[in-house]
Design an enzyme around this catalytic site. Structure first.
Site, PDB file in Angstrom:
ATOM      1  N   SER A 115      99.743 -26.570  10.544  1.00  0.00           N
ATOM      2  CA  SER A 115     100.491 -25.051  10.413  1.00  0.00           C
ATOM      3  C   SER A 115      99.737 -24.101   9.232  1.00  0.00           C
ATOM      4  O   SER A 115      98.408 -24.294   8.736  1.00  0.00           O
ATOM      5  CB  SER A 115     101.706 -24.849  10.423  1.00  0.00           C
ATOM      6  N   ASP A 156     101.747 -25.663  21.776  1.00  0.00           N
ATOM      7  CA  ASP A 156     102.572 -24.811  20.228  1.00  0.00           C
ATOM      8  C   ASP A 156     103.009 -23.873  20.217  1.00  0.00           C
ATOM      9  O   ASP A 156     101.877 -22.960  21.264  1.00  0.00           O
ATOM     10  CB  ASP A 156     101.930 -24.894  19.098  1.00  0.00           C
ATOM     11  N   HIS A 214     104.745 -27.278  17.748  1.00  0.00           N
ATOM     12  CA  HIS A 214     104.097 -27.833  16.617  1.00  0.00           C
ATOM     13  C   HIS A 214     104.323 -28.548  15.552  1.00  0.00           C
ATOM     14  O   HIS A 214     105.204 -28.698  14.927  1.00  0.00           O
ATOM     15  CB  HIS A 214     104.433 -26.402  16.314  1.00  0.00           C
TER      16      HIS A 214
END
Length: 638
Positions: free
Chosen positions: A468, A555, A587
């Site tokens: 991320s 995601d 994610h």
């Protein structure tokens, strides 16, 4: 230098197969303990008698996807609330699971709708307050839902707010929204009709100030609050007079959590973490218990739950080189009954220590960092800089499976609480404003320089790796400082800040002004130019070192297009890249077979470019959805 021969190579699965026990919660009556544990690798809900750990039995039998991070008891101890999504798309729905083993009851729509627990059933035995976005994907309405039948009643329609704050009687007490300046405005209906401002949280306090809970009588609102100070403290506010009382504070760190009395909601203690965790007693009756636990157990203590009479606790004992252990503690007898280990396979293995170090930045900030070094390794050794996501969260001292896996392969591992990490006061977190790819990245580079200068890391064999925001930092590392790192691993990372902001989920758009003020103003040409300059995609031509990109196809936070566009740009410029795609993940990589495949790929990649040890892939690709749209042939051993 390689690991000394006597250190064994621990199989990857030992580190990364699902935790065997987590989210451990004692029932209000004190008789039962509920927890998450796997069935055939998928985390399900289990139940045991609090006095008999051997009595554990599963209450659910999901086979396709883990249950989520919600686990709450009903007040009569007859039901447990859990959350679950279907394909990693973060559309969690809420389930009510009876302790008698009968079928779970869905409390919110099961597909295509995101739901969360707004107010747990603490006063109302058979009902709960749930928020979900079925009516409109952009906002969450409030529903009063029966735990027994699942039938629901809309009690608050939301057409303008980021969310609501409710009390134990299911009254909507506050609403909140974000201003154009990134402030948080709390509103109330003092006349029962019109929303009026209750409080305005300045931008500089917006990441370090939040209401926690109303007392059960509704007369006191408890806050974690940094207004008028740098470090957030625990406060009690009288809602009639608006006067406040300081409950607890820490000299170096924000108060991060409150332990509330199960029946009154009054805080019993606060917790704060600088390098290690500290308990700050508020209720004198609990002070002796906390002191006893801290004196008896060498690591950090996390009280996960307590019975209604507060005499029975479940706590986690956390250490750096031993797995988390859960205990049932009787305050009257001071007897701590061992329940289980979160990862028993890691017990009695030669695991690395994790040390905390404070590193100065070039502009004189203190970075609390965590360093693991290979057991019996010579220095300097290859290193992985492991960058946390968020970025508005933090790393902590604990047994970290990724640290242990990498240290076992011969790598030093460094986790850095760079500016923007939470828990260190509002000055520290706000020093990250508009510094994605700027001073936040400099902090990482300063920490790397420190380990090099101290003879810990080989400067020619350092990888930057993260997910991320950590993936964004990895891409930034290769594009901004192309000679600094030997390679990079990006998991669901952002490549283009402009496209990232344009594709965030609808239900995030209520606080899009937060991104506008913290990242850059995406609404102006000048702001978009700034964001473009800070985006790794803009500087693809600078990449010189090997790059592994990993993406989840489902995601919703960082869309697959973020990975696809940088892979495409690299291919257009004949720059080698390996792109691994898991079509059924969101994610992050959650499913067991996919996790095995992910770590097998990363291990081979690191061994090739840093020279550490590697276990063969073996059967770790079997059952996974893994695809290689690009560059599989670039990694040996696949």
């Amino acid at each position: 230098m390689e690991l000394m021969e006597e250190v064994c190579l621990i199989p990857r699965r030992t580190f990364f197969d699902p935790f065997e026990r987590l989210l451990v919660r004692i029932s209000p009556c004190g008789q039962w303990i509920a927890f998450k544990a796997p069935i055939n690798g998928v985390l399900n809900l289990w139940l045991m008698n609090s006095e008999d750990p051997k009595s554990a039995r599963p209450l659910t039998s999901f086979s396709d996807h883990h249950i989520g991070l919600t686990l709450r008891w009903s007040p009569d101890s007859s039901r447990i609330l859990i959350s679950r999504d279907q394909v990693g798309d973060e559309n969690f729905h809420i389930l009510s699971v009876p302790v008698d083993g009968t079928d779970p009851v869905a409390l919110s729509p099961e597909t295509g709708v995101k739901a969360f627990l707004q107010e747990p059933p603490t006063k109302h035995t058979d009902e709960v307050l749930i928020a979900h976005n079925q009516r409109t994907t952009k906002r969450f309405d409030l529903y009063r839902v029966s735990l027994i039948t699942g039938s629901s009643q809309l009690i608050e329609k939301n057409d303008q707010f980021a969310g609501f704050f409710t009390d134990s009687d299911f009254n909507v007490r506050l609403a909140h929204r974000y201003t154009e300046k990134g402030e948080i405005e709390y509103l109330h209906r003092s006349d029962g009709k019109e929303w009026q401002r209750y409080s305005l949280i300045p931008f500089e306090d917006s990441l370090t100030t939040r209401p926690i809970e109303f007392s059960k009588d509704g007369q006191t609102l408890f806050w974690i609050d940094s207004r008028g100070r740098d470090k957030a403290v625990a406060m009690a506010e009288d809602v009639q007079t608006r006067t406040t009382t300081l409950l607890a504070q820490h000299p170096q760190a924000d108060v991060s959590n409150l332990l509330l009395h199960p029946l009154t909601n009054h805080p019993l203690a606060a917790s704060a973490t600088y390098a290690l965790a500290d308990w700050l007693p508020i209720d004198p009756d609990l002070e002796q218990t906390l002191s006893y636990l801290e004196e008896t157990f060498s690591g950090d203590i996390d009280i996960t739950s307590m019975s209604n009479d507060t005499q029975k606790l479940v706590f986690a004992h956390m250490q750096d080189n031993k797995p988390v252990e859960y205990f049932h503690f009787n305050r009257a007898t001071r007897e701590a009954i061992p329940l289980f280990s979160a990862q028993p396979k890691l017990s009695n293995l030669p695991l690395a220590n994790m040390s905390s170090v404070v590193i100065k930045t070039r502009d004189d900030l203190d970075l609390v960092c965590y360093l693991s070094q290979p057991v019996n390794a010579e220095k300097p050794c290859p290193m992985v800089l492991l960058v946390h996501g968020g970025p508005y969260m933090r790393d902590i001292w604990r047994l970290d499976p990724t640290h242990q896996w990498l240290a076992n392969r011969g790598y030093a591992v460094l986790s850095v609480n760079f500016r923007g990490s939470t828990g260190f006061g509002k000055t520290f977190v706000n020093a990250s404003t508009k510094e994605w790819g700027g001073k936040m990245q400099n902090d990482l580079l300063d920490a790397v320089d420190w380990v090099i200068e101290n003879g810990i890391a080989d400067p020619d064999r350092i990888c930057i790796m993260g997910g991320s925001y950590g993936g964004f930092a990895a891409l930034t590392g290769l594009t901004q400082t192309p000679k600094k790192f030997a390679c990079a691993v990006d998991l669901v990372g952002i490549s283009n800040l402009v496209s990232f902001l344009n594709t965030i989920p609808d239900y995030w758009k209520t606080w899009k002004t937060v991104y506008k003020n913290r990242l850059g103003d995406y609404t102006t040409e000048e702001g978009r130019a700034f964001l473009k300059e800070r985006s790794p995609l803009t500087h693809v031509s600078r990449i010189e070192k090997p790059l592994l990109i990993v993406q989840g196809g489902q995601d919703v936070r960082v869309k697959a297009s973020e990975s696809e566009q940088i892979v495409s740009a690299m291919q257009d410029q004949d720059i080698p890249v390996t792109y691994a795609l898991f079509p059924d993940e969101g994610h992050g990589i959650q499913k067991m077979h996919n996790r095995r495949a992910y770590y097998a790929i990363v291990e081979q990649f690191l061994a090739q470019h840093l020279g550490g040890k590697a276990e063969p892939v073996g059967t770790d690709f079997e059952g996974s959805s893994l695809q290689f749209p690009a560059g599989r042939e670039l990694i040996k051993g696949l």
